[in-house]
Design an enzyme around this catalytic site. Structure first.
Site, short mmCIF file in Angstrom:
data_model
loop_
_atom_site.label_atom_id
_atom_site.label_comp_id
_atom_site.label_asym_id
_atom_site.label_seq_id
_atom_site.Cartn_x
_atom_site.Cartn_y
_atom_site.Cartn_z
N TYR A 1 1.22 -1.02 0.06
CA TYR A 1 0.67 0.04 0.34
C TYR A 1 1.03 1.42 -0.14
CZ TYR A 1 -2.97 3.69 1.02
OH TYR A 1 -3.90 4.62 1.37
N LYS B 1 1.25 4.09 -2.92
CA LYS B 1 0.62 5.26 -3.06
C LYS B 1 2.54 6.16 -3.27
CE LYS B 1 -3.01 7.05 -1.76
NZ LYS B 1 -3.86 7.16 -2.55
N1 LIG Z 1 -8.62 6.21 5.06
C1 LIG Z 1 -7.48 7.22 4.75
O1 LIG Z 1 -7.24 7.09 6.87
C2 LIG Z 1 -7.04 7.65 4.17
C3 LIG Z 1 -6.88 7.54 3.29
N2 LIG Z 1 -6.39 7.90 1.95
C4 LIG Z 1 -5.95 8.40 0.62
O2 LIG Z 1 -7.70 8.33 0.02
C5 LIG Z 1 -8.42 7.80 -0.44
C6 LIG Z 1 -9.87 7.13 -0.37
O3 LIG Z 1 -9.73 6.66 1.27
P1 LIG Z 1 -10.42 5.84 1.61
O4 LIG Z 1 -12.16 7.11 1.31
O5 LIG Z 1 -10.35 5.96 3.00
O6 LIG Z 1 -10.89 4.74 1.17
P2 LIG Z 1 -12.53 4.06 -0.15
O7 LIG Z 1 -11.50 2.53 0.18
O8 LIG Z 1 -13.91 4.10 1.10
O9 LIG Z 1 -12.56 4.61 -0.94
C7 LIG Z 1 -12.13 4.40 -2.21
C8 LIG Z 1 -13.26 4.25 -3.75
O10 LIG Z 1 -12.20 4.01 -4.53
C9 LIG Z 1 -12.79 2.95 -5.31
N3 LIG Z 1 -12.66 2.29 -6.27
C10 LIG Z 1 -11.41 0.94 -5.71
N4 LIG Z 1 -11.13 0.69 -6.93
C11 LIG Z 1 -10.98 1.46 -7.83
C12 LIG Z 1 -10.90 1.35 -9.40
N5 LIG Z 1 -10.37 0.68 -9.65
N6 LIG Z 1 -11.56 2.12 -10.19
C13 LIG Z 1 -12.76 3.09 -9.25
N7 LIG Z 1 -12.91 3.22 -7.94
C14 LIG Z 1 -11.63 2.16 -7.46
C15 LIG Z 1 -13.90 2.14 -4.22
O11 LIG Z 1 -14.44 1.83 -4.56
C16 LIG Z 1 -14.05 3.05 -3.50
O12 LIG Z 1 -14.76 4.15 -3.40
C17 LIG Z 1 -7.24 6.69 -0.95
O13 LIG Z 1 -6.41 7.27 -2.28
C18 LIG Z 1 -6.35 6.71 0.21
O14 LIG Z 1 -5.30 5.70 -0.77
C19 LIG Z 1 -5.21 8.43 2.07
C20 LIG Z 1 -4.81 9.13 3.83
C21 LIG Z 1 -5.44 8.44 5.05
C1 LIG Z 2 -3.98 -2.76 18.80
C2 LIG Z 2 -4.12 -2.93 16.63
C3 LIG Z 2 -2.69 -3.03 16.82
C4 LIG Z 2 -4.88 -1.85 16.53
C5 LIG Z 2 -4.92 -1.57 14.77
C6 LIG Z 2 -4.93 -0.71 14.06
C7 LIG Z 2 -4.49 0.20 12.53
C8 LIG Z 2 -5.87 -0.77 12.11
C9 LIG Z 2 -5.06 1.42 12.53
C10 LIG Z 2 -3.78 1.95 13.11
C11 LIG Z 2 -2.95 3.03 12.05
C12 LIG Z 2 -4.10 3.24 10.91
C13 LIG Z 2 -3.58 3.47 9.43
C14 LIG Z 2 -2.92 4.82 9.90
O1 LIG Z 2 -3.98 6.00 10.26
C15 LIG Z 2 -2.89 5.50 8.34
C16 LIG Z 2 -3.47 4.79 7.12
C17 LIG Z 2 -3.12 5.80 5.79
C18 LIG Z 2 -3.40 5.58 4.47
O2 LIG Z 2 -3.65 6.02 3.89
C19 LIG Z 2 -4.53 4.55 4.82
C20 LIG Z 2 -4.96 4.23 6.56
C21 LIG Z 2 -4.08 3.44 7.15
C22 LIG Z 2 -2.91 3.11 6.73
C23 LIG Z 2 -4.38 3.45 8.65
C24 LIG Z 2 -4.97 2.19 8.29
C25 LIG Z 2 -5.51 1.17 9.97
C26 LIG Z 2 -4.59 1.83 10.83
C27 LIG Z 2 -2.83 0.47 10.44
#
Ligand SMILES: NC(=O)C1=CN([C@@H]2O[C@H](COP(=O)(O)OP(=O)(O)OC[C@H]3O[C@@H](n4cnc5c(N)ncnc54)[C@H](O)[C@@H]3O)[C@@H](O)[C@H]2O)C=CC1
Ligand SMILES: CC(C)CCC[C@@H](C)[C@H]1CC[C@H]2[C@@H]3[C@H](O)CC4=CC(=O)CC[C@]4(C)[C@H]3CC[C@]12C
Length: 368
Positions: free
Chosen positions: A159, A163
């Protein structure tokens, strides 16, 4: 909603617009981008909630598509002024193969860039991640760092590798000539761990706590700080960047910005308790109940089990060596680059972010 006094002329495309962050970006654009004429939402899986958006003044176009399919991406991008590329496979649990993660996150991003170049779209915003920086494989802390803080960003997990590669492609594409002869302007936003309405892992922890009689057991020392940011503020930052990129292309093009707000610096578990506590859960222990070496052992055992069970079923628990390392390594940001470059201030205060998230956990109570 859009203010009709301003000309509605812009077409935006949000890839991954039905995901956790994507939905907030979509709703934020509809509320706070008065120049929007059409909003295209491109996702592998379209949500039923899109229907309710179609009655407003902005044309909402839902496109079911796959970012790995270059022709589908090009068709969706054609005629868009701005692309916000949030689609991605967020998998740190081993649910999908490294090849698929690479295909979606890296090849998918390459497809978006090429579509912009071929069809003449000039502004591309990429949702990157704090993970492109760290925590690294050595587990070195990143304490309140900013975009210029030196850090050895070395990864092995698919992952963060994907990214980091995708972010590089986006930044290197800045300045490429698009159809029509003008330069492409790109930038990347790096959220830390996002929380808020729709955060699936928060819901999972909540239901796990309910199953354990209202208790969660501390696994990580309270002294380990983990960066978190409210989803509404991450969405707001995307909207602002999209708005400002044209006028500040020289300053913002090819830049990266951490996504930040005033959420407090806490350990992953203590931070979650800000929401789960008011929902009736308790975090047991001021120190981890299990020694760290035992967690490492369990995490390794989970990896082994995942591998052994793979032919029969998908075993993908939260705990694995990678998630343990991320949760157990201090990684927090402290920066004002987004404020200096494009006037970003968090739209939601910490109190509001907290209240909204608590309300969401409470309403999500029944939906285990
Ligand atoms: N959740 C988090 O804490 C963080 C997320 N991100 C980034 O933010 C973005 C959004 O993440 P989330 O909303 O958490 O994830 P999510 O899984 O809820 O949303 C991702 C979306 O992308 C769509 N998707 C996946 N594969 C696809 C494909 N082949 N074609 C078209 N659409 C596709 C999914 O259907 C989903 O709706 C991602 O790029 C992730 O890497 C960055 C930092 C933290
Ligand atoms: C007791 C366990 C060790 C606790 C597990 C918690 C984990 C599942 C999550 C702790 C930190 C999270 C990640 C972090 O917030 C940074 C992230 C950034 C992204 O771009 C995608 C998601 C994630 C990797 C997030 C995923 C869950 C954790 C690893």
């Amino acid at each position: 909603m859009a203010n009709s006094a301003q000309t509605q002329e812009l077409v935006y495309l949000v890839t991954g617009g039905c995901g956790f962050l994507g939905e907030h970006v979509v709703r934020m654009l509809l509320q706070r981008e008065p120049r929007l004429r059409e909003l295209r939402i491109f996702d592998l899986h379209l949500g039923p909630w899109l229907e309710e958006l179609k009655t407003g003044p902005v044309q909402v176009t839902a496109i079911q598509g796959d970012v790995t399919q270059a022709h589908e991406v090009a068709a969706a991008v054609a005629g868009a002024h701005v692309v916000i590329h949030t689609a991605g496979l967020v998998d740190v649990f081993g649910k999908t193969s490294p090849e698929t993660i690479h295909e979606v996150n890296v090849q998918g991003t390459q497809n978006v860039i090429e579509a912009c170049v071929q069809t003449g779209t000039r502004f591309l915003i990429y949702t990157s991640s704090m993970e492109v920086v760290g925590p690294n494989i050595k587990g070195q802390p990143f304490y309140r760092g900013n975009e210029n803080t030196p850090y050895e960003a070395v990864h092995r997990h698919p992952y963060p590798c994907s990214k980091a590669l995708a972010e590089r492609l986006v930044l290197e594409a800045n300045g490429r000539e698009v159809l029509g002869g003008l330069p492409l302007v790109t930038c990347a936003l790096r959220p830390t761990g996002i929380y808020g309405e729709g955060h699936q892992i928060m819901k999972d922890f909540y239901h796990q706590g309910l199953r354990l009689g209202g208790r969660l057991f501390r696994a990580i020392p309270a002294s380990v700080e983990h960066g978190r940011v409210y989803v509404g503020n991450v969405a707001w930052m995307h909207v602002l960047v999209a708005r400002e990129l044209e006028h500040r292309a020289a300053l913002m093009g090819g830049q990266v910005y951490f996504c930040y707000d005033n959420s407090p610096y806490k350990s992953y578990e203590d931070f979650n308790m800000e929401f789960l506590g008011p929902c009736g859960l308790q975090l047991v222990g001021t120190r981890p109940l299990m020694p760290y070496w035992l967690l490492v052992l369990l995490a390794a055992l989970n990896t082994l089990l995942q591998w052994l069970l793979r032919p029969l079923l998908l075993y993908a628990p939260l705990l694995n060596p990678y998630t343990l390392a991320v949760a157990n390594t201090t990684f927090t940001v402290s920066t004002d680059k987004a404020r200096r470059h494009f006037g970003y201030e968090p739209l939601f205060s910490w109190e509001e972010s907290r209240t909204r998230t608590i309300r969401w956990v409470q309403t999500a109570e029944g939906s285990a």
